[in-house]
Design a protein around this motif. Structure first.
Motif, PDB file in Angstrom:
ATOM      1  N   UNK A   1      -2.608 -17.785   0.296  1.00 33.04           N
ATOM      2  CA  UNK A   1      -1.786 -17.802  -0.920  1.00 33.04           C
ATOM      3  C   UNK A   1      -2.187 -16.897  -2.073  1.00 33.04           C
ATOM      4  N   UNK A   2      -3.558 -16.905  -2.022  1.00 34.96           N
ATOM      5  CA  UNK A   2      -4.123 -15.885  -3.074  1.00 34.96           C
ATOM      6  C   UNK A   2      -4.132 -14.298  -2.648  1.00 34.96           C
ATOM      7  N   UNK A   3      -4.307 -14.102  -1.432  1.00 41.80           N
ATOM      8  CA  UNK A   3      -4.116 -12.923  -0.670  1.00 41.80           C
ATOM      9  C   UNK A   3      -2.707 -12.269  -0.834  1.00 41.80           C
ATOM     10  N   UNK A   4      -1.709 -12.939  -0.620  1.00 37.99           N
ATOM     11  CA  UNK A   4      -0.425 -12.572  -0.874  1.00 37.99           C
ATOM     12  C   UNK A   4       0.071 -12.472  -2.372  1.00 37.99           C
ATOM     13  N   UNK A   5      -0.352 -13.278  -3.318  1.00 36.65           N
ATOM     14  CA  UNK A   5      -0.085 -13.148  -4.871  1.00 36.65           C
ATOM     15  C   UNK A   5      -0.711 -11.612  -4.892  1.00 36.65           C
ATOM     16  N   UNK A   6      -2.049 -11.481  -4.754  1.00 32.46           N
ATOM     17  CA  UNK A   6      -2.592 -10.306  -5.254  1.00 32.46           C
ATOM     18  C   UNK A   6      -1.866  -8.997  -4.409  1.00 32.46           C
ATOM     19  N   UNK A   7      -1.568  -9.141  -3.099  1.00 33.85           N
ATOM     20  CA  UNK A   7      -0.619  -8.115  -2.564  1.00 33.85           C
ATOM     21  C   UNK A   7       0.549  -7.800  -3.175  1.00 33.85           C
ATOM     22  N   UNK A   8       1.260  -8.813  -3.520  1.00 33.87           N
ATOM     23  CA  UNK A   8       2.643  -8.977  -4.250  1.00 33.87           C
ATOM     24  C   UNK A   8       2.328  -7.952  -5.447  1.00 33.87           C
ATOM     25  N   UNK A   9       1.274  -8.537  -6.320  1.00 29.65           N
ATOM     26  CA  UNK A   9       1.087  -7.756  -7.596  1.00 29.65           C
ATOM     27  C   UNK A   9       0.712  -6.491  -7.537  1.00 29.65           C
ATOM     28  N   UNK A  10      -0.098  -5.936  -6.427  1.00 32.18           N
ATOM     29  CA  UNK A  10      -0.493  -4.684  -6.200  1.00 32.18           C
ATOM     30  C   UNK A  10       1.004  -3.786  -5.813  1.00 32.18           C
TER      31      UNK A  10
END
Length: 199
Positions: free
Chosen positions: A127-136
């Motif tokens: 979940x965190x990995x996807x959130x940070x990827x989305x932000x990037x």
């Protein structure tokens, strides 16, 4: 015949003595040598030099300088395959605290941090990995087109794939492949990685 490793060891051993009175030059040289060690797969040696670089960066740019945040991001990157990997999250959080304190949410360095955080959490917190990827992805879409956007889309696709969201994974990876081709040309070696992941 002197090996590349021996040349690097000699250069890194001399750096404190030769550049102590030129901290800006010392910081740059530490960055170069750490990159060279990293390129040879000598991650632990790269970590040692990047830790020195962070310390010098704090002297040159201040503890809350954006270059210090960038040095911390580079340190975290070299920790990935090193014996210091357990310290990686704390180092990334230090970089994040600097950028948050500066209200820096749109720079290239912020984007690099987001990529590092996404990669870091892929195996432990999707979940965190996807959130940070989305932000990037959102950040790099607002900056000039670069390979960083391709990397962000690739990480996004990887997390979708790991989460069983295959249609979304295919969309992200297809976009990553297109951006990589635009920025690096048809001979870019990373195209193979993206194409294999998409297959």
């Amino acid at each position: 015949q002197t090996t590349a490793r021996e040349l690097l060891d000699s250069a890194s051993g001399n750096i404190d003595r030769q550049l102590n009175n030129a901290p800006a030059a010392k910081e740059k040289m530490l960055e170069i040598l750490a990159d060279l060690y990293n390129g040879l797969g000598l991650d632990d040696q790269a970590v040692v030099l990047n830790k020195k670089r962070v310390a010098v960066s704090k002297l040159v740019h201040g503890s809350n300088g954006i270059e210090t945040a960038r040095a911390l991001c580079d340190l975290a990157a070299t920790m990935h395959g090193s014996n210091s990997v357990s310290q990686r999250e704390a180092v990334l959080m230090q970089a994040k605290a600097i950028l948050d304190g500066r209200r820096d949410f749109r720079s290239q360095v912020r984007g690099e941090l987001l990529l590092a955080l996404s990669e870091h959490y892929q195996s432990s917190n999707r979940r965190k990995a996807l959130d940070y990827a989305d932000e990037a992805v959102a950040l790099f879409l607002k900056l000039p087109l670069s390979k960083s956007l391709a990397t962000a889309l690739y990480y996004q696709g990887e997390v979708y794939n790991l989460s069983g969201q295959y249609a979304k994974a295919e969309d992200s990876l297809t976009r990553a492949l297109a951006v990589q081709r635009q920025t690096g040309g048809d001979s870019d070696p990373d195209l193979v990685l993206y194409a294999v992941t998409l297959a």
